[in-house]
Design an enzyme around this catalytic site. Structure first.
Site, mmCIF file in Angstrom:
data_model
loop_
_atom_site.group_PDB
_atom_site.id
_atom_site.type_symbol
_atom_site.label_atom_id
_atom_site.label_comp_id
_atom_site.label_asym_id
_atom_site.label_seq_id
_atom_site.Cartn_x
_atom_site.Cartn_y
_atom_site.Cartn_z
ATOM 1 N N GLU A 49 -23.608 -26.799 44.975
ATOM 2 C CA GLU A 49 -24.148 -27.454 44.060
ATOM 3 C C GLU A 49 -25.027 -28.558 43.933
ATOM 4 O O GLU A 49 -26.025 -28.833 44.708
ATOM 5 C CB GLU A 49 -23.030 -28.023 42.396
ATOM 6 C CG GLU A 49 -23.471 -29.431 41.476
ATOM 7 C CD GLU A 49 -22.813 -30.288 41.263
ATOM 8 O OE1 GLU A 49 -23.060 -30.984 41.250
ATOM 9 O OE2 GLU A 49 -21.692 -29.745 41.034
ATOM 10 N N GLU A 126 -16.133 -38.030 48.219
ATOM 11 C CA GLU A 126 -15.827 -37.987 46.527
ATOM 12 C C GLU A 126 -14.919 -37.591 46.593
ATOM 13 O O GLU A 126 -13.862 -37.815 45.472
ATOM 14 C CB GLU A 126 -17.327 -37.164 46.155
ATOM 15 C CG GLU A 126 -16.852 -36.458 44.564
ATOM 16 C CD GLU A 126 -17.830 -35.915 44.248
ATOM 17 O OE1 GLU A 126 -17.463 -35.005 43.014
ATOM 18 O OE2 GLU A 126 -19.154 -34.858 45.318
#
Length: 413
Positions: A49, A126
């Protein structure tokens, strides 16, 4: 009313024309998420992604961002347990640019080795961000243990080890195996003509070659657990999970939505009113449902001071027992049906939420209910079905618990 069309290469298109708006939301849905990964490549769906935004044969990553930003539009993506979605929202006059960019990202990604190594560092940051969020950490640890040994239990982002181990070859192999037209759906909602849009999509995606794809989904075994993790926080975070129905259980899905709303899914719910409003033991407490193809769970989350933890836990258990023993009142059922219908209708005012709803439904269930069908399904839920769902879900013999906070490793209930 929804319209559908399947291209020769197997790509399914579903759209809803809304002539009174000036925007269009368009999403490309891939039937691949973290639940089909193995431990070695945990996080690869999410990694891909990210990589699709790093540039194509025709655009740099900055080009992708600028060409949408300069039009006042939005472009984004997300990875879930069961799917990945790339989407744009633009004025209707600009949708051709959005479609061109999304098709370029899907069909012409670079997957450059240097970009992979750079983005690896971004994703690791993240992961650290979520680990710094006690609520997210509690949920991830709970899911990992409730579905231990199954892909459904693995973190969508992956682990530090898997993120360092994932290489270009593994990314390319996964991409070639699952990013296929016959394993994808394009959903559109907004001001457009469906037939014209089908022609535009076909022109962009006609060279996308289909091939056989095998995705075997088995029911993940729900495992009881009690997990604690010390973390230097001002509050302690409690996450609990009860086994419930799957998304394939069409007859009981809306009944579960009613039960969850009454139990902890709104500010008028039993948990919120009892534990926050009456007892003043928490600021945040709620329940939510996560339904997958073969299984599901009802989660309960609360944050509180350490000294209130035991009281909050006991009150939650008490509410579960009361619900299982006495079920819902007729008044609660009637009011909650209106609440669900109202929330659903209000959500339809956004083209992006409509695009998300029809795209996900078509991808995962191969069917989409009309608005009237959904409202009718809510209205037709009867007390017998609600009671059956309560019996299935609020069973303390199937319970996962995770506690994250300061000095919690010695806690026992």
């Amino acid at each position: 009313m929804y319209k559908t069309h399947v291209l020769d290469n197997g790509l399914t298109i579903i759209g809803e024309e809304i002539q009174h708006v000036k925007s269009i939301s368009l999403g490309v849905w891939i039937n691949a998420g973290s639940s089909i990964e193995n431990k070695k490549v945990s996080g690869v769906s999410h990694f891909i992604e990210h990589m699709l935004f790093k540039g194509t044969k025709n655009r740099t990553s900055k080009d992708i961002a600028n060409q949408i930003d300069n039009l006042g539009g939005q472009i984004n993506a997300f990875t879930s347990k069961e799917c990945t979605c790339y989407y744009v929202k633009l004025l209707d006059s600009h949708i051709d640019i959005g479609l061109d960019i999304l098709s370029d990202m899907i069909l012409n990604p670079l997957f450059d080795k240097n970009d992979i190594d750079k983005e690896r560092l971004v994703i690791l940051e993240e992961l650290k961000m979520y680990e710094d969020s006690p609520e997210d950490l509690a949920y991830d640890l709970l899911t990992e243990n409730v579905y231990a040994g199954d892909g459904l239990g693995m973190n969508i982002i992956g682990t530090t080890k898997s993120l360092y181990d994932i290489n270009q070859e593994e990314i390319l192999n996964y991409f070639k195996d699952y990013y296929l037209p016959n394993n994808s759906v394009i959903s559109i909602s907004g001001n457009f003509n469906f037939e014209e849009m089908v022609n535009k999509i076909e022109e962009k995606f006609k060279l996308w070659e289909k091939k056989e794809v095998e995705i075997e989904i088995k029911k993940a075994e729900f495992k009881n657990c009690f997990v604690t993790k010390n973390k230097d926080t001002e509050q302690v975070n409690l996450a609990m999970s009860l086994e419930t129905i799957s998304s394939e259980n069409i007859e009981e899905v809306y009944a579960l939505a009613i039960v969850n709303t009454v139990f902890g899914g709104s500010i008028s719910s039993r948990l919120f009113q009892k534990i926050r409003e009456e007892e003043s033991l928490v600021y945040s407490i709620y329940s939510s449902q996560s339904l997958y193809k073969k299984c599901g769970e009802l989660g309960i989350f609360a944050s509180m001071s350490n000294e209130n933890l035991e009281d909050v836990y006991n009150l939650i258990i008490e509410e579960i027992k009361v619900l299982r023993e006495n079920y819902l009142t007729d008044k609660e059922i009637k009011e909650t049906k209106e609440q669900l219908k109202g929330s659903y209708i209000l959500g339809l005012e956004s083209t992006s939420s409509r695009m998300m709803s029809i795209g996900k439904a078509m991808l995962l269930n191969n069917r989409v209910k009309t608005t009237d069908d959904i409202l009718k399904s809510i209205d037709e839920v009867d007390k017998k079905t609600i009671n059956r769902v309560i019996d299935k879900t609020f069973n303390l013999e199937k319970l996962g618990i995770c506690i994250v906070g300061k000095d919690v490793e010695e806690i026992k209930f």
